[in-house]
Write a protein that holds these residues in place. Structure first.
Motif, PDB file in Angstrom:
ATOM      1  N   ARG A 195       0.836  -1.213   0.000  1.00 49.35           N
ATOM      2  CA  ARG A 195       0.000   0.000   0.000  1.00 49.35           C
ATOM      3  C   ARG A 195       0.867   1.258   0.000  1.00 49.35           C
ATOM      4  NH1 ARG A 195      -4.673   1.346   4.552  1.00 49.35           N
ATOM      5  NH2 ARG A 195      -5.426   3.313   3.586  1.00 49.35           N
ATOM      6  N   ARG A 196       1.933   1.251   0.789  1.00 49.76           N
ATOM      7  CA  ARG A 196       2.814   2.417   0.841  1.00 49.76           C
ATOM      8  C   ARG A 196       3.510   2.641  -0.500  1.00 49.76           C
ATOM      9  NH1 ARG A 196       5.160   1.024   5.032  1.00 49.76           N
ATOM     10  NH2 ARG A 196       7.017   0.035   4.157  1.00 49.76           N
ATOM     11  N   GLU A 197       3.943   1.573  -1.143  1.00 49.81           N
ATOM     12  CA  GLU A 197       4.594   1.722  -2.442  1.00 49.81           C
ATOM     13  C   GLU A 197       3.628   2.251  -3.500  1.00 49.81           C
ATOM     14  OE1 GLU A 197       6.154  -2.069  -3.340  1.00 49.81           O
ATOM     15  OE2 GLU A 197       7.801  -1.983  -1.869  1.00 49.81           O
ATOM     16  N   ALA A 198       2.405   1.750  -3.488  1.00 52.34           N
ATOM     17  CA  ALA A 198       1.423   2.197  -4.477  1.00 52.34           C
ATOM     18  C   ALA A 198       0.956   3.622  -4.203  1.00 52.34           C
ATOM     19  CB  ALA A 198       0.224   1.244  -4.489  1.00 52.34           C
ATOM     20  N   ARG A 199       0.930   4.026  -2.931  1.00 48.78           N
ATOM     21  CA  ARG A 199       0.483   5.380  -2.598  1.00 48.78           C
ATOM     22  C   ARG A 199       1.396   6.435  -3.224  1.00 48.78           C
ATOM     23  NH1 ARG A 199       1.150   5.406   2.734  1.00 48.78           N
ATOM     24  NH2 ARG A 199      -0.907   4.508   3.176  1.00 48.78           N
ATOM     25  N   ASP A 200       2.681   6.211  -3.190  1.00 48.23           N
ATOM     26  CA  ASP A 200       3.614   7.181  -3.777  1.00 48.23           C
ATOM     27  C   ASP A 200       3.385   7.325  -5.281  1.00 48.23           C
ATOM     28  OD1 ASP A 200       4.696   7.456  -1.254  1.00 48.23           O
ATOM     29  OD2 ASP A 200       6.297   5.979  -1.615  1.00 48.23           O
ATOM     30  N   VAL A 201       3.170   6.200  -5.947  1.00 47.08           N
ATOM     31  CA  VAL A 201       2.938   6.250  -7.398  1.00 47.08           C
ATOM     32  C   VAL A 201       1.625   6.945  -7.717  1.00 47.08           C
ATOM     33  CG1 VAL A 201       2.651   4.852  -9.476  1.00 47.08           C
ATOM     34  CG2 VAL A 201       4.311   4.171  -7.743  1.00 47.08           C
ATOM     35  N   LEU A 202       0.578   6.637  -6.946  1.00 41.79           N
ATOM     36  CA  LEU A 202      -0.736   7.239  -7.195  1.00 41.79           C
ATOM     37  C   LEU A 202      -0.724   8.739  -6.932  1.00 41.79           C
ATOM     38  CD1 LEU A 202      -3.053   4.490  -5.652  1.00 41.79           C
ATOM     39  CD2 LEU A 202      -2.853   5.113  -8.067  1.00 41.79           C
ATOM     40  N   SER A 203      -0.010   9.187  -5.923  1.00 34.67           N
ATOM     41  CA  SER A 203       0.052  10.623  -5.616  1.00 34.67           C
ATOM     42  C   SER A 203       0.672  11.402  -6.763  1.00 34.67           C
ATOM     43  CB  SER A 203       0.846  10.843  -4.331  1.00 34.67           C
ATOM     44  OG  SER A 203       0.226  10.205  -3.234  1.00 34.67           O
ATOM     45  N   GLU A 204       1.729  10.884  -7.339  1.00 34.49           N
ATOM     46  CA  GLU A 204       2.358  11.562  -8.479  1.00 34.49           C
ATOM     47  C   GLU A 204       1.434  11.603  -9.696  1.00 34.49           C
ATOM     48  OE1 GLU A 204       6.033   9.697  -9.277  1.00 34.49           O
ATOM     49  OE2 GLU A 204       6.980  10.279  -7.370  1.00 34.49           O
ATOM     50  N   VAL A 205       0.762  10.486  -9.963  1.00 34.18           N
ATOM     51  CA  VAL A 205      -0.140  10.437 -11.123  1.00 34.18           C
ATOM     52  C   VAL A 205      -1.300  11.408 -10.941  1.00 34.18           C
ATOM     53  CG1 VAL A 205      -1.736   8.955 -12.391  1.00 34.18           C
ATOM     54  CG2 VAL A 205       0.497   8.069 -11.711  1.00 34.18           C
ATOM     55  N   ILE A 206      -1.882  11.446  -9.759  1.00 31.06           N
ATOM     56  CA  ILE A 206      -3.032  12.317  -9.511  1.00 31.06           C
ATOM     57  C   ILE A 206      -2.623  13.784  -9.587  1.00 31.06           C
ATOM     58  CG2 ILE A 206      -4.657  13.029  -7.715  1.00 31.06           C
ATOM     59  CD1 ILE A 206      -4.767  10.070  -6.869  1.00 31.06           C
ATOM     60  N   ALA A 207      -1.498  14.146  -8.977  1.00 32.38           N
ATOM     61  CA  ALA A 207      -1.044  15.536  -9.029  1.00 32.38           C
ATOM     62  C   ALA A 207      -0.742  15.966 -10.460  1.00 32.38           C
ATOM     63  CB  ALA A 207       0.188  15.705  -8.145  1.00 32.38           C
ATOM     64  N   ASP A 208      -0.207  15.062 -11.268  1.00 31.02           N
ATOM     65  CA  ASP A 208       0.134  15.402 -12.647  1.00 31.02           C
ATOM     66  C   ASP A 208      -1.108  15.641 -13.483  1.00 31.02           C
ATOM     67  OD1 ASP A 208       1.470  15.804 -15.002  1.00 31.02           O
ATOM     68  OD2 ASP A 208       1.823  13.676 -15.400  1.00 31.02           O
ATOM     69  N   HIS A 209      -2.099  14.763 -13.376  1.00 32.11           N
ATOM     70  CA  HIS A 209      -3.281  14.878 -14.229  1.00 32.11           C
ATOM     71  C   HIS A 209      -4.253  15.947 -13.740  1.00 32.11           C
ATOM     72  CE1 HIS A 209      -1.827  10.928 -15.637  1.00 32.11           C
ATOM     73  NE2 HIS A 209      -2.482  11.225 -16.762  1.00 32.11           N
ATOM     74  N   LEU A 210      -4.420  16.111 -12.443  1.00 34.34           N
ATOM     75  CA  LEU A 210      -5.323  17.159 -11.962  1.00 34.34           C
ATOM     76  C   LEU A 210      -4.696  18.547 -12.081  1.00 34.34           C
ATOM     77  CD1 LEU A 210      -6.877  14.689 -10.796  1.00 34.34           C
ATOM     78  CD2 LEU A 210      -7.498  16.160  -8.887  1.00 34.34           C
TER      79      LEU A 210
END
Length: 342
Positions: free
Chosen positions: A9-24
């Motif tokens: 979960r911690r590893e996936a959270r870092d990846v998801l945060s970058e993707v969300i910040a980039d697209h939003l």
């Protein structure tokens, strides 16, 4: 396996945060498809790592589906949390204001616009504001139509039973959306007024009749400068110096040097005045002391003269009231001589 789930979960959270910040950060038509693609990729990677851990740990096949559901729920909760952070009031206002400025202050080529009196600023502003306000509903709810995992969540048993997935899709409530829209309208109006002021400032120019009047009144002086070699050389030197300074961008150092020289001259004049005041003050003090000493001497002489006069008056009054002894002796001798003759 709980420890394994936390690590994944911690590893996936870092990846998801970058993707969300980039697209939003770039709200366009590909915003939610990009977010959903990032979520699906994170789920696929986490599932593969979890499968490898379960096989190495010897987890039964029947228990694996439950672990998958727990992992998917954790990943989606982290995704929703990151989305809510990106759609806070200040963050949404910043995104809307950025979109408005991109449409209003810059042209299609990305160059800053300089408004002219002939430009239709009202139409440009209305179109830019409408385009920016149209982004607010996109931030209000998550669009999962492009997510393969979430579209088939009920059939595949993607989440644990009893999980309210529909509630997590709403990011901005209608009441909050109206409040954000009002605040954005006020900021947009301030940007519009600023553009109007800049356009009015660019319209202000010297009228032609004033230029003609200056030419008419300064014609004689201009001819004097042109036909006088001394004035012409002086003006040419000053103009050439100003052109070189302007071309090299040295007006700042020139102004600083001029300010420094003016400060030094001010200090020198101040020092000269202080010395002049200090030289005049001792002369005034000596004059004051001499005048005071002369006054004291005159008062002393006047007092001594008054004392002498008083003593003289005192001796005269005492002599008139009582006869002197010499007179008494003379009178006594004359009486005795007369008695002897008889």
């Amino acid at each position: 396996m709980e420890r394994v789930l936390k690590v994944l979960r911690r590893e996936a959270r870092d990846v998801l945060s970058e993707v969300i910040a980039d697209h939003l950060g770039n709200p366009d038509d590909g915003m939610w498809p990009g977010v959903m693609a990032g979520f699906d990729a994170a789920c696929v990677g986490a599932d593969a790592k979890l499968l490898a851990r379960m096989e190495s740990a010897g987890v039964e096949v029947g228990a694996r589906s439950a672990l998958y559901r727990v992992l998917h729920k954790a990943l989606w909760d982290d995704t929703v949390e990151a989305l809510r952070e990106e759609v806070g009031d200040q963050m949404v206002l910043l995104k809307l204001r950025t979109a408005l400025e991109d449409r209003f202050r810059y042209d299609a080529a990305g160059l800053p616009r300089v408004w002219k009196p002939s430009d239709d600023i009202d139409t440009q502003f209305s179109a830019a504001r409408a385009s920016a306000q149209a982004l607010l509903p996109k931030f209000g709810k998550v669009d999962i139509r492009k997510s393969i995992k979430l579209r088939n969540r009920d059939e595949d048993g993607f989440f644990p039973s009893g999980y309210d997935f529909t509630r997590t899709l709403v990011l901005i409530t209608p009441a909050r959306a109206r409040e954000v829209s009002k605040r954005f309208s006020r900021e947009a109006d301030a940007l519009y007024l600023e553009a109007k002021r800049s356009m009015v400032a660019t319209q202000s120019q010297v009228p032609m009749w004033m230029i003609a009047l200056l030419v008419f009144l300064g014609w004689n002086e201009a001819m004097t400068v042109l036909f006088n070699p001394l004035y012409l050389v002086l003006v040419a030197m000053l103009g050439g110096t100003a052109f070189v300074i302007h071309s090299l961008g040295l007006w700042g150092p020139v102004f600083r040097a001029a300010n420094g020289m003016a400060g030094m001259a001010n200090d020198q004049v101040h020092h000269f005045l202080v010395e002049a005041v200090n030289r005049t003050e001792p002369v005034k003090a000596k004059r004051t002391m001499s005048s005071s000493s002369l006054g004291a001497n005159s008062r002393a002489r006047k007092g001594s003269a008054e004392n002498i006069e008083m003593e003289a008056l005192g001796s005269g009054s005492s002599g008139s009231s009582s006869p002197s002894p010499m007179m008494d002796s003379d009178e006594g001798g004359n009486v005795r001589a007369s008695f002897g003759a008889l």
